[in-house]
Design an enzyme around this catalytic site. Structure first.
Site, PDB file in Angstrom:
ATOM      1  N   LYS A  71       7.290  60.772  48.400  1.00 43.37           N
ATOM      2  CA  LYS A  71       7.137  62.184  48.049  1.00 43.37           C
ATOM      3  C   LYS A  71       8.283  62.605  47.140  1.00 43.37           C
ATOM      4  O   LYS A  71       9.424  62.135  47.301  1.00 43.37           O
ATOM      5  CB  LYS A  71       7.131  62.980  49.360  1.00 43.37           C
ATOM      6  CG  LYS A  71       6.856  64.462  49.261  1.00 43.37           C
ATOM      7  CD  LYS A  71       6.793  65.011  50.690  1.00 43.37           C
ATOM      8  CE  LYS A  71       6.514  66.505  50.744  1.00 43.37           C
ATOM      9  NZ  LYS A  71       6.382  66.969  52.150  1.00 43.37           N
ATOM     10  N   SER A 145       2.407  69.267  53.124  1.00 42.32           N
ATOM     11  CA  SER A 145       2.878  69.307  51.754  1.00 42.32           C
ATOM     12  C   SER A 145       2.908  67.930  51.110  1.00 42.32           C
ATOM     13  O   SER A 145       3.076  67.818  49.893  1.00 42.32           O
ATOM     14  CB  SER A 145       4.282  69.924  51.719  1.00 42.32           C
ATOM     15  OG  SER A 145       5.191  69.162  52.490  1.00 42.32           O
ATOM     16  N   SER A 169       3.457  68.299  57.820  1.00 43.85           N
ATOM     17  CA  SER A 169       3.123  67.755  56.503  1.00 43.85           C
ATOM     18  C   SER A 169       2.910  66.248  56.482  1.00 43.85           C
ATOM     19  O   SER A 169       2.394  65.714  55.511  1.00 43.85           O
ATOM     20  CB  SER A 169       4.236  68.113  55.501  1.00 43.85           C
ATOM     21  OG  SER A 169       4.330  69.514  55.368  1.00 43.85           O
TER      22      SER A 169
END
Length: 599
Positions: A71, A145, A169
């Site tokens: 990420k 996310s 997330s």
């Protein structure tokens, strides 16, 4: 490919890391960088890395040649970290600790993935780099996310990926993309080199197709890091999971009145099916009150913890608010509404909720919940971005606040072709046990891997640790057996019966004289060939073994016993002098048979 399949292909010479990397970059060039990726490692650099690995000893690299993604709030040397906000971007001079560790284990980084800006959201739509959607239906959100990280794995671009998880997330995107989503205990994996969301709560999470893969990645990613102020070294017995080795275990399910699917018609039946399948694995359902957990969840976004998000980017938001995603800016700017007094009041409320929720764990070993109540389309999220995002966190927001571990797993397909998912939740440092149980349940509920047609059944299963994590195996032969007068000394310490067995034939067995309550004793004679003596093997949390041993009276002692299968466990022995005046009962084969003979 999953890790085992890739390693098998490498060993057989059917594949090599360079070919795998070349194939991934060919796909990215064909399909485009957006919306999955924010940036990628230059192709030549990744191929050079793969080529360098080919001259190394595969046996010393547990993640040899395994492609992965991270990420874009996780630092990688000389690659921009944007946190999905171009104005925030910086280029770090060193990688996050977790990236360094995975590369040292032989993994090959492909790139950095799209996300909800500043890791604020469970939707995957709060980004200027394009909106990721579920690999099963482009109209539906991917979840966030860690949106791009989940899609990269489900879409077969990488074998595993890293996300972050503060409010869910690392779990919600796993459900919407049919993946395993591991949210480890806070501090189990270093967050050094990770842009904070809520620094006291943040976790690095793992997306993979199987629990086996997630377990292998965790083993190479976890560990104490002095550079991370919130890194933790688990104490002896931390996360002890004696239930993981037992034939039965207890799982908590919420009372039906508190299970809310927010109007969804398909997910209630799939959740019920998951609970039923868990009982076929030895689970005993225990209904519990979910409300205090839901109350804790409300504190995350409707309490002063949002101020911690503000603390992470305070200077930036003051200068660049107009360049942020409007929803993210609105949420984080809300920190201005909270005072220091509010923060202390919320801390006191959370501590009260910890006290209340901790008592629930006396009644069950693991909790089963839906990962998210329902899915939303991208259009539905745009219509109501904050409230619907909040709905997605119903069953996830409390986990980090209450210092729990969780594994999200696929739990079947809906009639509309979307995946459903459930989450197993346990106390801190129970990741290993959760993953083992998740693997068994995953195989009961699903067939395909991620968004592919590859079959879960072709992948290796994840065996439960023996002894269970944080435990020591203790064999008992007399007054500590189930139903006998001293069995409470095991159960009071959280011990659980793992199995009934026999010793090897090299033991004599005596009913000892002058003991209260009556006790037997084992004496090992290597040349003796007897019937073997019945024992129960218990898993005992390691941090309770000392007090257990302290209560063992002379002439008994705790030593090492050999079982009939050749395995060695700790257990009761007696000093030879202790058999004086006693009665040899070896021929009866066990204490229960002896007691029966007295009637």
């Amino acid at each position: 490919m999953d890790i085992a399949a890739l390693h098998a292909a490498y060993a057989a010479g059917d594949q090599n890391p360079r070919c795998v990397v070349e194939g991934i970059y060919d796909r990215i060039e064909k399909e485009g960088l957006r919306p999955v990726w924010i940036s990628i490692v230059p192709r030549e650099q990744a191929i050079a890395r793969a080529h360098a690995l080919e001259s190394q000893d595969r046996s010393k690299l547990p993640l040899y040649g395994i492609p992965f993604a991270v990420k874009d709030n996780i630092d990688v040397t000389e690659m921009p970290t944007t946190a999905a906000c171009p104005a925030y971007a910086y280029t770090p001079t060193e990688s996050a600790t977790v990236v360094t560790k995975l590369e040292a284990a032989g993994a090959i980084l492909i790139g950095k993935t799209n996300m909800d800006q500043f890791a604020t959201g469970l939707v995957g739509t709060r980004t200027p780099y394009g909106i990721c959607s579920s690999v099963f239906n482009a109209k539906y959100i991917s979840g966030g996310s860690s949106a791009g990280s989940a899609v990269a794995v489900a879409g077969g671009l990488v074998t595993f990926s890293l996300g972050t998880d503060t409010a869910g997330s690392g779990r919600v995107p796993a459900m919407f993309n049919n993946l395993i989503g591991l949210k480890p205990t806070r501090g189990a994996i270093s967050t050094h080199g990770v842009v904070p969301a809520c620094r006291t709560l943040d976790c690095v999470s793992i997306f993979a197709e199987t629990s086996y893969d997630a377990s292998l990645v965790l083993a190479n990613a976890a560990g104490f890091d002095a550079a991370d102020l919130y890194s933790r070294q688990p104490a002896v017995g931390a996360g002890a999971s004696p239930w993981a080795g037992a034939p039965t275990f207890r799982f908590g399910v919420p009372s039906e009145a508190l299970l809310n699917f927010f109007g969804d018609d398909h997910n209630p039946a799939l959740f019920k099916s998951a609970a039923e399948q868990l009982t076929t694995l030895g689970g005993v359902a225990v209904e519990f009150d979910l409300q205090p957990f839901l109350d804790a969840a409300q504190l995350l976004y409707k309490g002063p913890w949002v101020a911690e998000r503000y603390a992470a980017i305070a200077k930036f938001i003051g200068d660049h608010k107009a360049e942020m995603d409007p929803t993210v800016a609105t949420i984080i700017s809300g920190a201005a509404n909270y005072s220091a007094v509010d923060s202390f009041d919320a801390a006191y409320k959370l501590e009260a909720l910890r006290r209340t929720t901790s008592t629930a764990w006396h009644n069950f070993d693991v909790m089963l919940l839906p990962t998210a109540p329902r899915a939303f389309t991208i259009e539905e999220i745009a219509e109501n971005p904050i409230e619907r995002n909040s709905i997605l966190g119903t069953y996830t927001n409390f986990v980090n606040l209450l210092d729990l571990a969780a594994v999200a797993l696929p739990a079947g397909m809906r009639p509309d072709g979307l995946p459903f998912g459930v989450t197993l939740i346990g106390q801190a440092f129970t990741e290993a046990a959760l993953l083992s149980l998740a693997d068994k349940l995953h195989r009961k509920l699903s067939t395909a891997l991620g968004g592919s047609r590859r079959e879960l059944a072709t992948t290796p299963s994840l065996k439960a640790a023996n002894p269970p994590h944080g435990c020591l195996l203790m064999a008992v032969v007399g007054a500590h057996l189930s139903g006998q007068p001293l069995n409470w000394q095991l159960t009071q310490r959280g011990g659980q019966l793992v199995k009934t067995s026999k010793t090897s034939p090299h033991y004599r067995f005596y009913a000892l004289a002058n003991t209260t309550p009556p006790k037997p004793g084992l004496v090992r004679e290597p040349a003796f060939n007897g019937p073997g003596i019945e024992v129960e093997v218990w898993a005992l949390p390691a941090n309770t073994v000392g007090t257990f041993v302290e209560g063992v009276p002379q002439p008994l002692s705790i030593g090492t016993l050999e079982l009939e299968d050749g395995s060695l466990v700790k257990g009761f022995l007696v000093e030879p002098v202790g058999t004086e005046g006693g009665l040899e009962i070896t021929h009866l084969g066990g204490w229960r048979s002896y007691l029966a003979s007295l009637k």
